[in-house]
Design a protein around this motif. Structure first.
Motif, mmCIF file in Angstrom:
data_model
loop_
_atom_site.group_PDB
_atom_site.id
_atom_site.type_symbol
_atom_site.label_atom_id
_atom_site.label_comp_id
_atom_site.label_asym_id
_atom_site.label_seq_id
_atom_site.Cartn_x
_atom_site.Cartn_y
_atom_site.Cartn_z
ATOM 1 N N PHE A 16 0.812 -1.269 -0.132
ATOM 2 C CA PHE A 16 -0.054 0.076 -0.020
ATOM 3 C C PHE A 16 0.903 1.331 -0.216
ATOM 4 C CE2 PHE A 16 -1.995 3.487 2.405
ATOM 5 C CZ PHE A 16 -3.030 3.701 1.381
ATOM 6 N N GLN A 17 0.739 2.077 -0.956
ATOM 7 C CA GLN A 17 1.377 3.298 -0.879
ATOM 8 C C GLN A 17 0.334 4.637 -1.098
ATOM 9 O OE1 GLN A 17 4.096 2.910 -4.019
ATOM 10 N NE2 GLN A 17 5.681 1.989 -2.950
ATOM 11 N N GLU A 18 0.739 5.560 -0.694
ATOM 12 C CA GLU A 18 -0.171 6.924 -0.914
ATOM 13 C C GLU A 18 -0.224 6.905 -2.236
ATOM 14 O OE1 GLU A 18 -1.869 8.426 1.069
ATOM 15 O OE2 GLU A 18 -1.107 8.299 3.153
ATOM 16 N N PRO A 19 -1.265 7.777 -2.995
ATOM 17 C CA PRO A 19 -1.260 7.979 -4.290
ATOM 18 C C PRO A 19 -0.427 9.497 -4.513
ATOM 19 C CG PRO A 19 -3.348 8.640 -2.956
ATOM 20 C CD PRO A 19 -2.430 7.880 -2.032
ATOM 21 N N THR A 20 0.208 9.397 -5.644
ATOM 22 C CA THR A 20 1.111 10.481 -5.922
ATOM 23 C C THR A 20 -0.002 11.689 -5.965
ATOM 24 O OG1 THR A 20 0.395 10.659 -8.239
ATOM 25 C CG2 THR A 20 2.483 9.135 -7.326
ATOM 26 N N ALA A 21 0.635 13.127 -5.981
ATOM 27 C CA ALA A 21 -0.250 14.163 -6.079
ATOM 28 C C ALA A 21 -1.057 14.463 -7.142
ATOM 29 C CB ALA A 21 0.579 15.599 -5.985
ATOM 30 N N LYS A 22 -0.435 14.132 -8.246
ATOM 31 C CA LYS A 22 -1.017 13.857 -9.463
ATOM 32 C C LYS A 22 -2.469 12.968 -9.811
ATOM 33 C CE LYS A 22 -0.567 13.708 -14.544
ATOM 34 N NZ LYS A 22 0.249 13.493 -15.733
ATOM 35 N N GLU A 23 -1.993 11.756 -9.009
ATOM 36 C CA GLU A 23 -3.267 10.966 -9.010
ATOM 37 C C GLU A 23 -4.306 11.133 -8.148
ATOM 38 O OE1 GLU A 23 -0.673 6.787 -9.496
ATOM 39 O OE2 GLU A 23 -0.897 7.406 -7.287
ATOM 40 N N VAL A 24 -4.101 12.065 -7.153
ATOM 41 C CA VAL A 24 -5.239 12.536 -6.169
ATOM 42 C C VAL A 24 -5.888 13.676 -6.839
ATOM 43 C CG1 VAL A 24 -5.506 13.992 -4.203
ATOM 44 C CG2 VAL A 24 -3.655 12.180 -4.086
ATOM 45 N N VAL A 25 -5.329 14.559 -7.541
ATOM 46 C CA VAL A 25 -5.855 15.424 -8.490
ATOM 47 C C VAL A 25 -7.013 14.782 -9.439
ATOM 48 C CG1 VAL A 25 -5.845 17.479 -10.046
ATOM 49 C CG2 VAL A 25 -4.266 17.190 -8.142
ATOM 50 N N GLN A 26 -6.289 13.884 -10.311
ATOM 51 C CA GLN A 26 -6.896 12.997 -11.219
ATOM 52 C C GLN A 26 -8.314 12.663 -10.645
ATOM 53 O OE1 GLN A 26 -4.368 10.162 -12.914
ATOM 54 N NE2 GLN A 26 -5.403 10.622 -15.013
ATOM 55 N N LYS A 27 -8.153 12.013 -9.481
ATOM 56 C CA LYS A 27 -9.165 11.257 -8.890
ATOM 57 C C LYS A 27 -10.573 12.021 -8.390
ATOM 58 C CE LYS A 27 -7.218 7.061 -6.884
ATOM 59 N NZ LYS A 27 -7.029 6.341 -5.656
ATOM 60 N N ASP A 131 2.123 20.831 -12.699
ATOM 61 C CA ASP A 131 2.756 19.889 -12.158
ATOM 62 C C ASP A 131 2.279 19.915 -10.731
ATOM 63 O OD1 ASP A 131 4.587 19.133 -14.302
ATOM 64 O OD2 ASP A 131 5.543 21.200 -13.869
ATOM 65 N N HIS A 132 2.209 18.618 -9.862
ATOM 66 C CA HIS A 132 1.609 18.530 -8.873
ATOM 67 C C HIS A 132 2.711 18.269 -7.435
ATOM 68 C CE1 HIS A 132 -0.938 17.892 -12.049
ATOM 69 N NE2 HIS A 132 -2.079 18.380 -11.251
ATOM 70 N N LYS A 133 2.415 18.667 -6.594
ATOM 71 C CA LYS A 133 3.563 18.561 -5.288
ATOM 72 C C LYS A 133 2.696 18.273 -4.289
ATOM 73 C CE LYS A 133 7.352 20.468 -2.868
ATOM 74 N NZ LYS A 133 8.217 21.657 -2.722
ATOM 75 N N HIS A 134 2.900 17.203 -3.273
ATOM 76 C CA HIS A 134 2.331 16.825 -1.823
ATOM 77 C C HIS A 134 3.019 17.875 -0.936
ATOM 78 C CE1 HIS A 134 -0.366 13.460 -1.900
ATOM 79 N NE2 HIS A 134 0.566 13.029 -2.748
ATOM 80 N N LEU A 135 1.924 18.706 -0.264
ATOM 81 C CA LEU A 135 2.500 19.568 0.975
ATOM 82 C C LEU A 135 2.054 19.109 2.174
ATOM 83 C CD1 LEU A 135 1.406 22.968 -0.562
ATOM 84 C CD2 LEU A 135 3.806 21.819 -0.702
ATOM 85 N N GLY A 136 1.680 17.640 2.098
ATOM 86 C CA GLY A 136 1.485 17.193 3.559
ATOM 87 C C GLY A 136 -0.200 16.700 3.674
ATOM 88 N N LYS A 137 -0.745 16.863 4.753
ATOM 89 C CA LYS A 137 -2.190 16.631 5.100
ATOM 90 C C LYS A 137 -2.444 17.734 6.248
ATOM 91 C CE LYS A 137 -2.598 11.707 4.120
ATOM 92 N NZ LYS A 137 -3.188 10.515 4.523
ATOM 93 N N GLU A 138 -3.905 18.068 5.969
ATOM 94 C CA GLU A 138 -4.232 19.150 6.729
ATOM 95 C C GLU A 138 -5.966 18.624 7.004
ATOM 96 O OE1 GLU A 138 -3.953 23.231 5.808
ATOM 97 O OE2 GLU A 138 -1.650 23.079 6.075
ATOM 98 N N ILE A 148 -1.983 19.851 -1.782
ATOM 99 C CA ILE A 148 -1.283 19.625 -2.816
ATOM 100 C C ILE A 148 -1.118 21.026 -3.553
ATOM 101 C CG2 ILE A 148 -1.221 18.883 -5.284
ATOM 102 C CD1 ILE A 148 -2.902 16.293 -3.930
ATOM 103 N N GLU A 149 0.136 21.340 -4.040
ATOM 104 C CA GLU A 149 0.506 22.705 -4.763
ATOM 105 C C GLU A 149 0.544 22.087 -6.166
ATOM 106 O OE1 GLU A 149 3.931 25.526 -3.901
ATOM 107 O OE2 GLU A 149 4.687 23.858 -4.980
ATOM 108 N N MET A 150 0.049 23.131 -7.052
ATOM 109 C CA MET A 150 -0.179 23.209 -8.332
ATOM 110 C C MET A 150 0.432 24.271 -9.166
ATOM 111 S SD MET A 150 -4.211 21.749 -8.457
ATOM 112 C CE MET A 150 -4.387 21.844 -10.142
ATOM 113 N N ILE A 151 1.519 23.936 -9.765
ATOM 114 C CA ILE A 151 1.902 24.936 -10.560
ATOM 115 C C ILE A 151 2.064 24.790 -12.149
ATOM 116 C CG2 ILE A 151 4.528 25.829 -11.102
ATOM 117 C CD1 ILE A 151 3.593 26.331 -8.159
ATOM 118 N N PRO A 152 1.673 25.769 -12.800
ATOM 119 C CA PRO A 152 1.304 25.639 -14.050
ATOM 120 C C PRO A 152 2.554 25.418 -15.001
ATOM 121 C CG PRO A 152 0.214 27.663 -13.271
ATOM 122 C CD PRO A 152 1.243 27.127 -12.187
ATOM 123 N N LYS A 153 2.187 24.560 -15.900
ATOM 124 C CA LYS A 153 3.331 24.030 -16.715
ATOM 125 C C LYS A 153 3.754 25.129 -17.824
ATOM 126 C CE LYS A 153 2.595 19.183 -16.978
ATOM 127 N NZ LYS A 153 2.319 17.988 -17.844
#
Length: 246
Positions: A16-27, A131-138, A148-153
């Motif tokens: 079991f692994q946490e989903p990537t930041a992109k996978e979270v946004v995609q879901k 581009d997506h980056k995890h910033l932890g949980k709140e 999640i931080e989202m930076i435009p390409k």
């Protein structure tokens, strides 16, 4: 045997692994869109000294197609917006003209609301244009969320320098978003509330866009009805059909 019993739980835990930041946004994106969606909404524009409402219908299909039709009040009735792949059009009944919106207009206010044209018509994709980056949980409204931080390409025509989103870690619904300009200043906050079962799935049925520097300003979108995954042909999303919508 004892060693094997110890190894098996360890292996199960490591799989079991946490989903990537992109996978979270995609879901989260798929949850609110589906393969297709058809919705009826109310929009309330709230200002310190006045407010007004609009009713609208929307249709969407994947990332490439979207249509919005204003059904009331009478002054705006029949106004329509179309996204067809990389093009965005606006049908204005009062002058009987289709206007193609340039990318520079996607950051402008949509129909006098606190949402932008891009917020409603969704020319940019939350999944492929950032581009997506995890910033932890709140915790938001008592629910544990991925932050999640989202930076435009560089290739994406997006006005925001960054967007930070909070997505429910259990049911993958976006509960909050913050929009920052090129100077790193917070401009807008989007709160998503009132989780309801609609169209056979849970959605946030009330969205509130709040500009941080405009006291007493707010725009609220309320989902009145939504249907997911009902077939819509590509031919529905045409400039010709914009004029015939009811």
């Amino acid at each position: 045997m004892g060693i094997i019993l110890l190894i098996i739980p360890f292996m199960a835990m490591s799989i079991f692994q946490e989903p990537t930041a992109k996978e979270v946004v995609q879901k989260a994106d798929k949850n609110i869109r589906g393969e297709t969606s058809q919705a009826k909404m109310t929009i309330k524009i709230i200002r310190p000294t006045w407010s007004r409402e609009m009713e609208m219908k929307t249709w969407s299909k994947g990332d490439d197609y979207a249509m919005i039709l204003i059904t009331s009040p009478p002054r705006e009735e029949g106004t329509a917006f179309l996204k067809r792949k990389n093009e965005v059009w606006n049908w204005v009944p009062s002058i009987e003209r289709n206007i193609k919106l340039p990318p520079s207009m996607m950051s402008q206010s949509w129909m006098g609301t606190d949402f932008t044209n891009d917020d409603l018509v969704r020319e940019a994709s939350a999944v492929s244009d950032y581009d997506h980056k995890h910033l932890g949980k709140e915790t938001i409204s008592g629910k544990e969320c991925y932050k999640i931080e989202m930076i435009p390409k560089p290739s994406a025509a997006i006005v925001w320098e960054k967007v930070i989103v909070w997505i429910d870690a259990e049911i993958f619904l976006q509960l909050k978003a913050e929009f920052y300009d090129e100077d790193g200043e917070l401009i807008n906050i989007l709160n998503s509330r009132d989780i309801k079962e609609m169209g056979g799935r849970k959605i946030t049925s009330k969205l509130e866009m709040i500009p941080v520097d405009e006291e007493g300003y707010k725009t609220v979108i309320i989902y009145n009805d939504i249907v997911f995954n009902k077939e819509i042909k590509d031919e529905f999303f045409t400039t010709r059909n914009m004029k015939r919508l009811k």
